[in-house]
Design a protein around this motif. Structure first.
Motif, mmCIF file in Angstrom:
data_model
loop_
_atom_site.group_PDB
_atom_site.id
_atom_site.type_symbol
_atom_site.label_atom_id
_atom_site.label_comp_id
_atom_site.label_asym_id
_atom_site.label_seq_id
_atom_site.Cartn_x
_atom_site.Cartn_y
_atom_site.Cartn_z
ATOM 1 N N ALA A 126 0.835 -1.208 0.000
ATOM 2 C CA ALA A 126 0.000 0.000 0.000
ATOM 3 C C ALA A 126 0.869 1.258 0.000
ATOM 4 O O ALA A 126 0.564 2.238 -0.695
ATOM 5 N N ILE A 127 1.953 1.234 0.765
ATOM 6 C CA ILE A 127 2.872 2.382 0.798
ATOM 7 C C ILE A 127 3.541 2.553 -0.568
ATOM 8 O O ILE A 127 3.614 3.668 -1.094
ATOM 9 N N LEU A 128 3.993 1.454 -1.162
ATOM 10 C CA LEU A 128 4.621 1.530 -2.490
ATOM 11 C C LEU A 128 3.635 2.066 -3.525
ATOM 12 O O LEU A 128 3.993 2.894 -4.367
ATOM 13 N N GLU A 129 2.396 1.620 -3.454
ATOM 14 C CA GLU A 129 1.372 2.099 -4.388
ATOM 15 C C GLU A 129 1.129 3.600 -4.184
ATOM 16 O O GLU A 129 1.051 4.370 -5.146
ATOM 17 N N HIS A 130 1.019 4.020 -2.926
ATOM 18 C CA HIS A 130 0.802 5.436 -2.607
ATOM 19 C C HIS A 130 1.929 6.300 -3.166
ATOM 20 O O HIS A 130 1.689 7.407 -3.649
ATOM 21 N N LEU A 131 3.140 5.778 -3.112
ATOM 22 C CA LEU A 131 4.320 6.529 -3.569
ATOM 23 C C LEU A 131 4.549 6.435 -5.070
ATOM 24 O O LEU A 131 5.433 7.113 -5.593
ATOM 25 N N GLY A 132 3.788 5.600 -5.745
ATOM 26 C CA GLY A 132 4.031 5.420 -7.177
ATOM 27 C C GLY A 132 5.214 4.510 -7.451
ATOM 28 O O GLY A 132 5.849 4.599 -8.490
ATOM 29 N N GLY A 133 5.511 3.636 -6.484
ATOM 30 C CA GLY A 133 6.603 2.676 -6.630
ATOM 31 C C GLY A 133 7.934 3.203 -6.122
ATOM 32 O O GLY A 133 8.069 4.391 -5.805
ATOM 33 N N MET A 134 8.875 2.283 -6.029
ATOM 34 C CA MET A 134 10.254 2.590 -5.632
ATOM 35 C C MET A 134 11.167 1.612 -6.350
ATOM 36 O O MET A 134 10.744 0.497 -6.666
ATOM 37 N N PRO A 135 12.415 2.008 -6.574
ATOM 38 C CA PRO A 135 13.372 1.044 -7.146
ATOM 39 C C PRO A 135 13.485 -0.185 -6.238
ATOM 40 O O PRO A 135 13.287 -0.088 -5.013
ATOM 41 N N GLU A 136 13.780 -1.305 -6.842
ATOM 42 C CA GLU A 136 13.859 -2.581 -6.108
ATOM 43 C C GLU A 136 14.738 -2.485 -4.858
ATOM 44 O O GLU A 136 14.392 -2.993 -3.804
ATOM 45 N N ASP A 137 15.876 -1.803 -4.974
ATOM 46 C CA ASP A 137 16.812 -1.733 -3.853
ATOM 47 C C ASP A 137 16.374 -0.762 -2.748
ATOM 48 O O ASP A 137 17.071 -0.621 -1.749
ATOM 49 N N SER A 138 15.217 -0.122 -2.907
ATOM 50 C CA SER A 138 14.709 0.794 -1.882
ATOM 51 C C SER A 138 13.384 0.332 -1.274
ATOM 52 O O SER A 138 12.893 0.945 -0.329
ATOM 53 N N ARG A 139 12.825 -0.734 -1.791
ATOM 54 C CA ARG A 139 11.501 -1.184 -1.331
ATOM 55 C C ARG A 139 11.488 -1.599 0.131
ATOM 56 O O ARG A 139 10.453 -1.564 0.774
ATOM 57 N N HIS A 140 12.654 -1.970 0.653
ATOM 58 C CA HIS A 140 12.728 -2.341 2.065
ATOM 59 C C HIS A 140 12.371 -1.162 2.969
ATOM 60 O O HIS A 140 11.942 -1.360 4.103
ATOM 61 N N CYS A 141 12.509 0.069 2.471
ATOM 62 C CA CYS A 141 12.146 1.254 3.263
ATOM 63 C C CYS A 141 10.635 1.281 3.523
ATOM 64 O O CYS A 141 10.193 1.645 4.609
ATOM 65 N N ALA A 142 9.855 0.896 2.515
ATOM 66 C CA ALA A 142 8.401 0.823 2.682
ATOM 67 C C ALA A 142 8.043 -0.274 3.680
ATOM 68 O O ALA A 142 7.117 -0.118 4.489
ATOM 69 N N LEU A 143 8.776 -1.377 3.659
ATOM 70 C CA LEU A 143 8.540 -2.458 4.621
ATOM 71 C C LEU A 143 8.887 -2.000 6.035
ATOM 72 O O LEU A 143 8.147 -2.276 6.986
ATOM 73 N N LEU A 144 9.997 -1.282 6.182
ATOM 74 C CA LEU A 144 10.386 -0.754 7.489
ATOM 75 C C LEU A 144 9.312 0.189 8.030
ATOM 76 O O LEU A 144 8.919 0.094 9.207
ATOM 77 N N ALA A 145 8.803 1.082 7.198
ATOM 78 C CA ALA A 145 7.757 2.013 7.633
ATOM 79 C C ALA A 145 6.492 1.255 8.035
ATOM 80 O O ALA A 145 5.887 1.537 9.075
ATOM 81 N N ALA A 146 6.083 0.287 7.224
ATOM 82 C CA ALA A 146 4.880 -0.500 7.522
ATOM 83 C C ALA A 146 5.042 -1.289 8.812
ATOM 84 O O ALA A 146 4.148 -1.295 9.665
ATOM 85 N N ASN A 147 6.178 -1.960 8.965
ATOM 86 C CA ASN A 147 6.410 -2.757 10.181
ATOM 87 C C ASN A 147 6.455 -1.884 11.433
ATOM 88 O O ASN A 147 5.923 -2.257 12.482
ATOM 89 N N THR A 148 7.085 -0.730 11.329
ATOM 90 C CA THR A 148 7.167 0.176 12.478
ATOM 91 C C THR A 148 5.783 0.699 12.825
ATOM 92 O O THR A 148 5.406 0.740 14.003
ATOM 93 N N PHE A 149 5.011 1.063 11.820
ATOM 94 C CA PHE A 149 3.649 1.546 12.049
ATOM 95 C C PHE A 149 2.789 0.464 12.699
ATOM 96 O O PHE A 149 2.086 0.719 13.675
ATOM 97 N N HIS A 150 2.856 -0.757 12.205
ATOM 98 C CA HIS A 150 2.058 -1.857 12.770
ATOM 99 C C HIS A 150 2.477 -2.173 14.211
ATOM 100 O O HIS A 150 1.628 -2.472 15.058
ATOM 101 N N LYS A 151 3.770 -2.072 14.483
ATOM 102 C CA LYS A 151 4.243 -2.296 15.851
ATOM 103 C C LYS A 151 3.705 -1.202 16.781
ATOM 104 O O LYS A 151 3.322 -1.483 17.916
#
Length: 142
Positions: free
Chosen positions: A106-131
């Motif tokens: 959902a974060i990647l979609e909101h941002l219009g995507g990210m390069p493959e080597d940066s997608r972990h940033c969206a995962l970090l944001a999502a995981n931190t938010f869920h925690k």
């Protein structure tokens, strides 16, 4: 092709080179973060260090089962700031239960995507938010 078209294409190519192919929204959010900072006495809080070494924190204030305020901090790069901003923008004003849908994709979609080597940033944001949401839920049960 006229001069204006050539000029526009050259500017587009230059911007792509400078931003590494990042979407306009990633560049905007990454260079002009929204909701950056700490909140005093948050209802929910989390801090996670990602596999790349970036650390992200999220702070939540909840009112009437809706995210009233949400902020983040990170020591990461432009894409970490973009992902943190995206998570907070997407969450603010939404019912807590709906916020479960704010995940990496959902974060990647909101941002219009990210390069493959940066997608972990969206995962970090999502995981931190869920925690932070879990921290809020646990505190609410007490």
């Amino acid at each position: 092709m006229d001069d204006e078209q050539i000029k526009k294409e050259m500017i587009d190519l230059l911007m792509e080179k400078i931003t590494g192919g990042l979407s306009e929204k990633v560049v905007d959010y990454g260079t002009h973060p929204r909701n950056y900072g700490c909140l005093d006495k948050p209802d929910g809080y989390a801090k996670i260090k990602g596999p790349c070494g970036d650390t992200m924190e999220m702070f939540l204030k909840v009112k009437n089962d809706k995210i009233d305020d949400v902020t983040y901090t990170t020591d990461g790069c432009i894409t970490s700031h973009a992902a943190g901003t995206a998570a907070t923008v997407m969450a603010k004003g939404r019912p807590v239960r709906e916020c479960i849908k704010i995940n990496q994709s959902a974060i990647l979609e909101h941002l219009g995507g990210m390069p493959e080597d940066s997608r972990h940033c969206a995962l970090l944001a999502a995981n931190t938010f869920h925690k932070a949401l879990r921290n809020y839920a646990i505190g609410k049960k007490r």
